[in-house]
Design a protein around this motif. Structure first.
Motif, PDB file in Angstrom:
ATOM      1  N   ARG A   9       0.812  -1.220   0.000  1.00  0.00           N
ATOM      2  CA  ARG A   9       0.000   0.000   0.000  1.00  0.00           C
ATOM      3  C   ARG A   9       0.842   1.265   0.000  1.00  0.00           C
ATOM      4  N   LYS A  10       2.058   1.195   0.552  1.00  0.00           N
ATOM      5  CA  LYS A  10       2.912   2.387   0.605  1.00  0.00           C
ATOM      6  C   LYS A  10       3.432   2.777  -0.775  1.00  0.00           C
ATOM      7  N   ARG A  11       3.328   1.878  -1.745  1.00  0.00           N
ATOM      8  CA  ARG A  11       3.777   2.177  -3.105  1.00  0.00           C
ATOM      9  C   ARG A  11       2.655   2.736  -3.980  1.00  0.00           C
ATOM     10  N   LEU A  12       1.440   2.726  -3.475  1.00  0.00           N
ATOM     11  CA  LEU A  12       0.287   3.191  -4.237  1.00  0.00           C
ATOM     12  C   LEU A  12      -0.160   4.559  -3.731  1.00  0.00           C
ATOM     13  N   ALA A  13      -0.974   5.241  -4.533  1.00  0.00           N
ATOM     14  CA  ALA A  13      -1.588   6.485  -4.070  1.00  0.00           C
ATOM     15  C   ALA A  13      -2.439   6.162  -2.850  1.00  0.00           C
ATOM     16  N   ARG A  14      -2.480   7.075  -1.884  1.00  0.00           N
ATOM     17  CA  ARG A  14      -3.183   6.819  -0.626  1.00  0.00           C
ATOM     18  C   ARG A  14      -4.207   7.907  -0.351  1.00  0.00           C
ATOM     19  N   ALA A  15      -5.294   7.508   0.261  1.00  0.00           N
ATOM     20  CA  ALA A  15      -6.316   8.434   0.745  1.00  0.00           C
ATOM     21  C   ALA A  15      -6.841   7.859   2.052  1.00  0.00           C
ATOM     22  N   SER A  16      -7.510   8.694   2.819  1.00  0.00           N
ATOM     23  CA  SER A  16      -8.102   8.216   4.062  1.00  0.00           C
ATOM     24  C   SER A  16      -9.335   9.037   4.384  1.00  0.00           C
ATOM     25  N   VAL A  17     -10.220   8.434   5.163  1.00  0.00           N
ATOM     26  CA  VAL A  17     -11.470   9.083   5.546  1.00  0.00           C
ATOM     27  C   VAL A  17     -11.697   8.895   7.042  1.00  0.00           C
ATOM     28  N   ALA A  18     -12.622   9.714   7.576  1.00  0.00           N
ATOM     29  CA  ALA A  18     -12.981   9.628   8.992  1.00  0.00           C
ATOM     30  C   ALA A  18     -14.446   9.229   9.127  1.00  0.00           C
ATOM     31  N   LEU A  19     -14.691   8.161   9.868  1.00  0.00           N
ATOM     32  CA  LEU A  19     -16.042   7.764  10.244  1.00  0.00           C
ATOM     33  C   LEU A  19     -16.247   8.298  11.657  1.00  0.00           C
ATOM     34  N   ILE A  20     -17.112   9.292  11.796  1.00  0.00           N
ATOM     35  CA  ILE A  20     -17.261  10.029  13.046  1.00  0.00           C
ATOM     36  C   ILE A  20     -18.654   9.767  13.608  1.00  0.00           C
ATOM     37  N   TYR A  21     -18.709   9.291  14.848  1.00  0.00           N
ATOM     38  CA  TYR A  21     -20.007   9.077  15.481  1.00  0.00           C
ATOM     39  C   TYR A  21     -20.131   9.960  16.714  1.00  0.00           C
ATOM     40  N   ARG A  22     -21.373  10.203  17.110  1.00  0.00           N
ATOM     41  CA  ARG A  22     -21.674  11.015  18.291  1.00  0.00           C
ATOM     42  C   ARG A  22     -22.943  10.505  18.944  1.00  0.00           C
ATOM     43  N   GLN A  23     -23.133  10.922  20.182  1.00  0.00           N
ATOM     44  CA  GLN A  23     -24.393  10.671  20.880  1.00  0.00           C
ATOM     45  C   GLN A  23     -25.258  11.906  20.693  1.00  0.00           C
ATOM     46  N   SER A  24     -26.474  11.737  20.175  1.00  0.00           N
ATOM     47  CA  SER A  24     -27.364  12.872  19.964  1.00  0.00           C
ATOM     48  C   SER A  24     -28.026  13.254  21.293  1.00  0.00           C
ATOM     49  N   GLY A  25     -28.734  14.362  21.290  1.00  0.00           N
ATOM     50  CA  GLY A  25     -29.406  14.832  22.496  1.00  0.00           C
ATOM     51  C   GLY A  25     -30.423  13.850  23.043  1.00  0.00           C
ATOM     52  N   ASP A  26     -31.017  13.041  22.162  1.00  0.00           N
ATOM     53  CA  ASP A  26     -32.007  12.048  22.618  1.00  0.00           C
ATOM     54  C   ASP A  26     -31.383  10.680  22.889  1.00  0.00           C
ATOM     55  N   GLY A  27     -30.051  10.617  22.936  1.00  0.00           N
ATOM     56  CA  GLY A  27     -29.367   9.383  23.313  1.00  0.00           C
ATOM     57  C   GLY A  27     -29.062   8.432  22.171  1.00  0.00           C
ATOM     58  N   ARG A  28     -29.417   8.793  20.946  1.00  0.00           N
ATOM     59  CA  ARG A  28     -29.121   7.920  19.804  1.00  0.00           C
ATOM     60  C   ARG A  28     -27.671   8.111  19.364  1.00  0.00           C
ATOM     61  N   THR A  29     -27.099   7.061  18.811  1.00  0.00           N
ATOM     62  CA  THR A  29     -25.770   7.159  18.227  1.00  0.00           C
ATOM     63  C   THR A  29     -25.941   7.479  16.749  1.00  0.00           C
ATOM     64  N   GLU A  30     -25.242   8.528  16.279  1.00  0.00           N
ATOM     65  CA  GLU A  30     -25.361   8.969  14.900  1.00  0.00           C
ATOM     66  C   GLU A  30     -23.995   8.973  14.232  1.00  0.00           C
TER      67      GLU A  30
END
Length: 193
Positions: A16-37
């Motif tokens: 993988r270090k020899r190829l073009a690289r990209a990365s993303v963020a999967l971001i979760y939170r607890q909402s005001g009503d207690g759900r995970t989003e």
């Protein structure tokens, strides 16, 4: 029984270090009503972009100044959404690498997803690449009744690809694959399988 490390060990693409690289963020939170989003961005409409208007996770290609793919995910997230993962995110895990291609070329590119728990304020500041941010309940994303197929035309015919729909939005392709990887692991509290 498998150890936690074995269950959480991500698949890494050889060379993988020899190829073009990209990365993303999967971001979760607890909402005001207690759900995970989970945070998704809707890409801005841009001529020539085959994924224009699609739902995705914030992120992008590594730049020479990025020390690691994870640093690239944090930088790109800040640039696209104003969400500062270094200051207000809690790093949770690295998911498995995926292989795709550059937008305009057929050369392979490795994309690495990183999971964060968001612990900051809810405000976002979008740049020109992002139309909007959508927080989607994980309970909706994990429910089988919200999964279906999306027709995608290719030069060799039409494919029926798996997707998840939410209020007019369609999550498919690499984003759907990353979502399934996240849902298959015991990383996010409140998922309730």
């Amino acid at each position: 029984m498998k150890s936690t490390w074995t269950v959480l060990r991500p698949r890494k693409i050889p060379f993988r270090k020899r190829l073009a690289r990209a990365s993303v963020a999967l971001i979760y939170r607890q909402s005001g009503d207690g759900r995970t989003e989970l945070l998704f961005i809707q890409r801005a409409q841009r001529p020539g972009d085959p994924w224009s208007g699609d739902m995705a996770f914030p992120g992008g290609r590594m730049q020479p100044g990025d020390a690691t793919p994870r640093a690239a995910a944090e930088r790109e997230t800040l640039e696209e959404t104003g969400v500062d993962l270094v200051r207000h995110g809690r790093f949770r895990a690295r998911l498995s690498d995926l292989v795709t291609r550059h937008h305009s070329r057929w050369r392979p590119m490795v994309v690495t997803p990183y999971v964060y728990e968001w612990q900051g304020l809810q405000a976002v500041t979008l740049n020109h690449e992002v139309e909007q941010v959508v927080w989607i309940p994980l309970s909706h994303l994990s429910a089988r009744e919200n999964r279906e197929r999306r027709a995608w035309r290719t030069p060799i015919g039409t494919l029926a690809l798996p997707c998840c729909r939410y209020q007019g939005h369609c999550i498919w392709g690499l984003s759907y694959s990353m979502l399934q990887d996240l849902l298959s692991r015991d990383l996010v509290p409140g998922l309730g399988r």
